[in-house]
Design a protein around this motif. Structure first.
Motif, PDB file in Angstrom:
ATOM      1  N   GLU A   1       0.839  -1.196   0.000  1.00  0.00           N
ATOM      2  CA  GLU A   1       0.000   0.000   0.000  1.00  0.00           C
ATOM      3  C   GLU A   1       0.875   1.248   0.000  1.00  0.00           C
ATOM      4  O   GLU A   1       1.818   1.363   0.774  1.00  0.00           O
ATOM      5  CB  GLU A   1      -0.916  -0.002   1.230  1.00  0.00           C
ATOM      6  N   THR A   2       0.552   2.201  -0.852  1.00  0.00           N
ATOM      7  CA  THR A   2       1.264   3.473  -0.888  1.00  0.00           C
ATOM      8  C   THR A   2       0.591   4.441   0.080  1.00  0.00           C
ATOM      9  O   THR A   2      -0.538   4.201   0.542  1.00  0.00           O
ATOM     10  CB  THR A   2       1.242   4.084  -2.297  1.00  0.00           C
ATOM     11  N   ILE A   3       1.267   5.561   0.336  1.00  0.00           N
ATOM     12  CA  ILE A   3       0.661   6.576   1.194  1.00  0.00           C
ATOM     13  C   ILE A   3      -0.629   7.108   0.574  1.00  0.00           C
ATOM     14  O   ILE A   3      -1.601   7.373   1.270  1.00  0.00           O
ATOM     15  CB  ILE A   3       1.662   7.709   1.516  1.00  0.00           C
ATOM     16  N   LEU A  56      -9.033   8.278   4.938  1.00  0.00           N
ATOM     17  CA  LEU A  56      -9.665   9.598   4.975  1.00  0.00           C
ATOM     18  C   LEU A  56     -10.415   9.855   3.671  1.00  0.00           C
ATOM     19  O   LEU A  56     -10.117  10.804   2.934  1.00  0.00           O
ATOM     20  CB  LEU A  56      -8.602  10.679   5.210  1.00  0.00           C
ATOM     21  N   PRO A  57     -11.409   9.031   3.357  1.00  0.00           N
ATOM     22  CA  PRO A  57     -12.071   9.120   2.048  1.00  0.00           C
ATOM     23  C   PRO A  57     -12.840  10.413   1.805  1.00  0.00           C
ATOM     24  O   PRO A  57     -13.118  10.753   0.661  1.00  0.00           O
ATOM     25  CB  PRO A  57     -13.008   7.912   2.048  1.00  0.00           C
ATOM     26  N   ASP A  58     -13.191  11.150   2.855  1.00  0.00           N
ATOM     27  CA  ASP A  58     -13.968  12.376   2.698  1.00  0.00           C
ATOM     28  C   ASP A  58     -13.108  13.599   2.419  1.00  0.00           C
ATOM     29  O   ASP A  58     -13.641  14.690   2.221  1.00  0.00           O
ATOM     30  CB  ASP A  58     -14.814  12.632   3.950  1.00  0.00           C
ATOM     31  N   GLN A  59     -11.783  13.430   2.425  1.00  0.00           N
ATOM     32  CA  GLN A  59     -10.871  14.554   2.182  1.00  0.00           C
ATOM     33  C   GLN A  59     -10.275  14.458   0.786  1.00  0.00           C
ATOM     34  O   GLN A  59     -10.105  13.354   0.258  1.00  0.00           O
ATOM     35  CB  GLN A  59      -9.732  14.551   3.198  1.00  0.00           C
ATOM     36  N   PRO A  60      -9.924  15.618   0.193  1.00  0.00           N
ATOM     37  CA  PRO A  60      -9.173  15.563  -1.067  1.00  0.00           C
ATOM     38  C   PRO A  60      -7.890  14.772  -0.854  1.00  0.00           C
ATOM     39  O   PRO A  60      -7.267  14.871   0.220  1.00  0.00           O
ATOM     40  CB  PRO A  60      -8.895  17.033  -1.382  1.00  0.00           C
ATOM     41  N   LEU A  61      -7.494  13.999  -1.852  1.00  0.00           N
ATOM     42  CA  LEU A  61      -6.373  13.073  -1.680  1.00  0.00           C
ATOM     43  C   LEU A  61      -5.106  13.769  -1.209  1.00  0.00           C
ATOM     44  O   LEU A  61      -4.478  13.315  -0.253  1.00  0.00           O
ATOM     45  CB  LEU A  61      -6.105  12.308  -2.981  1.00  0.00           C
ATOM     46  N   GLN A  62      -4.700  14.852  -1.838  1.00  0.00           N
ATOM     47  CA  GLN A  62      -3.443  15.493  -1.447  1.00  0.00           C
ATOM     48  C   GLN A  62      -3.505  16.055  -0.030  1.00  0.00           C
ATOM     49  O   GLN A  62      -2.545  15.976   0.717  1.00  0.00           O
ATOM     50  CB  GLN A  62      -3.037  16.593  -2.431  1.00  0.00           C
ATOM     51  N   ALA A  63      -4.659  16.589   0.365  1.00  0.00           N
ATOM     52  CA  ALA A  63      -4.827  17.086   1.740  1.00  0.00           C
ATOM     53  C   ALA A  63      -4.721  15.934   2.734  1.00  0.00           C
ATOM     54  O   ALA A  63      -4.100  16.077   3.796  1.00  0.00           O
ATOM     55  CB  ALA A  63      -6.167  17.808   1.885  1.00  0.00           C
ATOM     56  N   ALA A  64      -5.318  14.794   2.401  1.00  0.00           N
ATOM     57  CA  ALA A  64      -5.243  13.620   3.283  1.00  0.00           C
ATOM     58  C   ALA A  64      -3.806  13.125   3.402  1.00  0.00           C
ATOM     59  O   ALA A  64      -3.342  12.814   4.502  1.00  0.00           O
ATOM     60  CB  ALA A  64      -6.155  12.514   2.762  1.00  0.00           C
ATOM     61  N   VAL A  65      -3.090  13.052   2.278  1.00  0.00           N
ATOM     62  CA  VAL A  65      -1.688  12.623   2.302  1.00  0.00           C
ATOM     63  C   VAL A  65      -0.860  13.577   3.160  1.00  0.00           C
ATOM     64  O   VAL A  65      -0.077  13.148   4.013  1.00  0.00           O
ATOM     65  CB  VAL A  65      -1.109  12.543   0.865  1.00  0.00           C
ATOM     66  N   ASP A  66      -1.036  14.879   2.961  1.00  0.00           N
ATOM     67  CA  ASP A  66      -0.270  15.863   3.732  1.00  0.00           C
ATOM     68  C   ASP A  66      -0.559  15.752   5.223  1.00  0.00           C
ATOM     69  O   ASP A  66       0.354  15.838   6.051  1.00  0.00           O
ATOM     70  CB  ASP A  66      -0.573  17.282   3.238  1.00  0.00           C
ATOM     71  N   SER A  67      -1.830  15.553   5.580  1.00  0.00           N
ATOM     72  CA  SER A  67      -2.183  15.413   6.999  1.00  0.00           C
ATOM     73  C   SER A  67      -1.533  14.173   7.592  1.00  0.00           C
ATOM     74  O   SER A  67      -0.926  14.235   8.672  1.00  0.00           O
ATOM     75  CB  SER A  67      -3.703  15.325   7.162  1.00  0.00           C
ATOM     76  N   ILE A  68      -1.634  13.055   6.908  1.00  0.00           N
ATOM     77  CA  ILE A  68      -1.055  11.814   7.420  1.00  0.00           C
ATOM     78  C   ILE A  68       0.456  11.953   7.578  1.00  0.00           C
ATOM     79  O   ILE A  68       1.023  11.517   8.587  1.00  0.00           O
ATOM     80  CB  ILE A  68      -1.444  10.623   6.520  1.00  0.00           C
ATOM     81  N   LYS A  69       1.104  12.583   6.623  1.00  0.00           N
ATOM     82  CA  LYS A  69       2.554  12.805   6.747  1.00  0.00           C
ATOM     83  C   LYS A  69       2.875  13.649   7.975  1.00  0.00           C
ATOM     84  O   LYS A  69       3.813  13.354   8.709  1.00  0.00           O
ATOM     85  CB  LYS A  69       3.104  13.465   5.491  1.00  0.00           C
TER      86      LYS A  69
END
Length: 70
Positions: free
Chosen positions: A16-18, A26-39
């Motif tokens: 699985e990638t980030i 975090l399916p309800d968030q835009p993908l890049q925003a979700a990636v940035d938050s998780i990072k």
């Protein structure tokens, strides 16, 4: 004794990638925003590990910010 609420987390699936993890967790968030938050919530994986971002199946990946304790 009452247990306190704990931060939500997931463990990565094999291969699985980030981006995959962010879309799943975090399916309800835009993908890049979700990636940035998780990072930002998982510096132990995305800033300190070599190579950066290498996720292992045993990792705890937080999918929400730290909880305020009061």
């Amino acid at each position: 004794m009452e247990l306190s609420r704990q931060r939500r987390f997931v463990t990565p699936a094999p291969e699985e990638t980030i981006e995959d993890l962010a879309a799943r967790a975090l399916p309800d968030q835009p993908l890049q925003a979700a990636v940035d938050s998780i990072k930002s919530w998982n510096l132990h994986v995305f800033a300190m590990r070599r190579p950066p971002g290498l996720m292992l199946g045993s990792d705890v990946i937080f999918v929400e910010p730290p909880l305020a304790h009061g």
